[in-house]
Enzyme design. Structure first.
Site, PDB file in Angstrom:
ATOM      1  N   GLU A 203     -55.958  29.801  19.765  1.00  9.27           N
ATOM      2  CA  GLU A 203     -55.248  30.254  18.565  1.00  9.27           C
ATOM      3  C   GLU A 203     -55.959  29.785  17.300  1.00  9.27           C
ATOM      4  O   GLU A 203     -56.098  30.536  16.337  1.00  9.27           O
ATOM      5  CB  GLU A 203     -53.803  29.747  18.579  1.00  9.27           C
ATOM      6  CG  GLU A 203     -52.924  30.370  19.648  1.00  9.27           C
ATOM      7  CD  GLU A 203     -52.717  31.858  19.437  1.00  9.27           C
ATOM      8  OE1 GLU A 203     -52.774  32.314  18.281  1.00  9.27           O
ATOM      9  OE2 GLU A 203     -52.506  32.558  20.427  1.00  9.27           O
TER      10      GLU A 203
ATOM     11  N   HIS B  86     -59.031  37.341  19.245  1.00 13.84           N
ATOM     12  CA  HIS B  86     -58.746  36.981  20.638  1.00 13.84           C
ATOM     13  C   HIS B  86     -59.548  37.863  21.594  1.00 13.84           C
ATOM     14  O   HIS B  86     -60.107  37.382  22.586  1.00 13.84           O
ATOM     15  CB  HIS B  86     -57.256  37.155  20.937  1.00 13.84           C
ATOM     16  CG  HIS B  86     -56.400  36.023  20.483  1.00 13.84           C
ATOM     17  ND1 HIS B  86     -56.615  34.716  20.873  1.00 13.84           N
ATOM     18  CD2 HIS B  86     -55.286  35.989  19.690  1.00 13.84           C
ATOM     19  CE1 HIS B  86     -55.685  33.936  20.331  1.00 13.84           C
ATOM     20  NE2 HIS B  86     -54.885  34.684  19.610  1.00 13.84           N
TER      21      HIS B  86
ATOM     22  N   HIS C 222     -56.773  38.246  13.367  1.00 11.89           N
ATOM     23  CA  HIS C 222     -56.475  37.199  14.355  1.00 11.89           C
ATOM     24  C   HIS C 222     -56.389  37.780  15.762  1.00 11.89           C
ATOM     25  O   HIS C 222     -56.980  37.247  16.700  1.00 11.89           O
ATOM     26  CB  HIS C 222     -55.151  36.517  13.985  1.00 11.89           C
ATOM     27  CG  HIS C 222     -54.660  35.551  15.005  1.00 11.89           C
ATOM     28  ND1 HIS C 222     -54.941  34.203  14.954  1.00 11.89           N
ATOM     29  CD2 HIS C 222     -53.902  35.730  16.118  1.00 11.89           C
ATOM     30  CE1 HIS C 222     -54.387  33.604  15.995  1.00 11.89           C
ATOM     31  NE2 HIS C 222     -53.744  34.509  16.710  1.00 11.89           N
ATOM     32  N   GLU C 223     -55.662  38.878  15.909  1.00  8.25           N
ATOM     33  CA  GLU C 223     -55.493  39.473  17.236  1.00  8.25           C
ATOM     34  C   GLU C 223     -56.814  40.059  17.752  1.00  8.25           C
ATOM     35  O   GLU C 223     -57.140  39.942  18.934  1.00  8.25           O
ATOM     36  CB  GLU C 223     -54.398  40.540  17.203  1.00  8.25           C
ATOM     37  CG  GLU C 223     -53.021  40.019  16.793  1.00  8.25           C
ATOM     38  CD  GLU C 223     -52.533  38.874  17.670  1.00  8.25           C
ATOM     39  OE1 GLU C 223     -52.903  38.829  18.869  1.00  8.25           O
ATOM     40  OE2 GLU C 223     -51.795  38.016  17.165  1.00  8.25           O
TER      41      GLU C 223
END
Length: 294
Positions: free
Chosen positions: A214, A158, A154-155
């Site tokens: 997100e 980004h 997820h990070e």
């Protein structure tokens, strides 16, 4: 008086022009298709073009190094032989090779992974592949490798989707609009009301984009982790754990993240797309996939 009115009209026209320019910049740019998947990625705001990738990556490098220096000064930076740091490195080594699918610059990034001793439940990946985990997220949530991979994916997503770069561009546009509205309000005799109104509107817009960022990061993060052989069902379990610790979370509209319940539903809806990727990485058929955690 006529001259003053003309000045007012001229300034108003300039402000309207600036606002229209700002809306055009903040609006979506045309996105390129993902030929291999037959999908159309979410449209990007043109504001991303106001900041170069090189500029944002240089800035991230400086901030990351400063953070590590501060942590080291407090004896909070994990040593290379720390078991949890080694674990993070092992997971990152499997995920990073799949990053190039979403950003052509990713293979050239100087990836780093560090662990910082802190009670915070947090992790991030700065532009350019600068990853940090806080020990609190590992200890308090007791994450499995699959769940750590979902956080890391997820990070990383980004950074791959350049969400930070896009938000910096939007902030620059919002700052310019706020200044223009403030100047016009003073000339027209309304104090700083114009600046306050534009500022409030831009903040709400940024929050909305942030929630979309997100959701996009959840989807891409699950994909790159699944391609690396990590069970995407871990994402749902992760957010169930986050929900259990996130007492008193803010309402979804005012939050920069989707609510936990919304996030879990959206993640579970993605599983039919992600589980085949995981099964392929494991060399298994869908029918032979074991239950989660087995």
């Amino acid at each position: 008086m006529i001259a003053l009115n003309s000045l007012h009209h001229w300034l108003a026209s300039c402000l309207v022009g600036a606002c229209l320019f700002g809306l055009a910049v903040l609006g979506p740019a045309h996105a390129q298709s993902l030929a291999d998947a037959g999908e159309q990625p979410p449209p990007k705001s043109k504001a991303i073009n106001l900041v170069s990738a090189e500029e944002i990556e240089r800035s991230a490098q400086g901030q990351y190094q400063k953070l590590l220096q501060q942590a080291d000064a407090k004896n909070a930076l994990a040593a290379p032989d720390n078991p949890q740091l080694k674990r993070l490195h092992r997971i990152a080594e499997r995920i990073i090779p799949h990053a190039a699918k979403f950003n052509v610059r990713a293979p050239q990034w100087r990836w780093e992974v560090n662990l910082i001793g802190s009670t915070q439940i947090n992790a991030f990946c700065m532009p350019g592949g600068k990853i940090a985990f806080y020990s609190g997220i590992l200890q308090k949530l007791k994450l499995s490798d699959d769940e750590v991979a979902m956080v890391m994916g997820h990070e990383i997503a980004h950074a791959l989707q350049e969400h930070g770069r896009e938000r910096v561009g939007k902030a620059r546009v919002a700052q310019a609009l706020t200044l223009g509205a403030s100047v016009l309000s003073h000339v027209m005799g309304y104090g700083d009301l114009g600046g306050q109104v534009v500022s409030g509107g831009s903040q709400l817009a940024l929050l909305k984009f942030s929630r979309e960022d997100e959701t996009e990061a959840d989807r891409i993060g699950m994909e790159i982790a699944a391609r690396a052989g990590y069970d995407p069902r871990g994402a749902s379990v992760l957010w169930q754990k986050m929900s259990a610790t996130g007492k008193g979370e803010p309402p979804q509209w005012f939050s920069t993240h989707p609510s936990h319940d919304t996030r879990i539903r959206e993640i579970e809806a993605l599983l039919p797309q992600m589980l085949p990727l995981y099964a392929h990485a494991r060399g298994l058929s869908m029918e032979s996939l074991p239950g989660y955690g087995r």
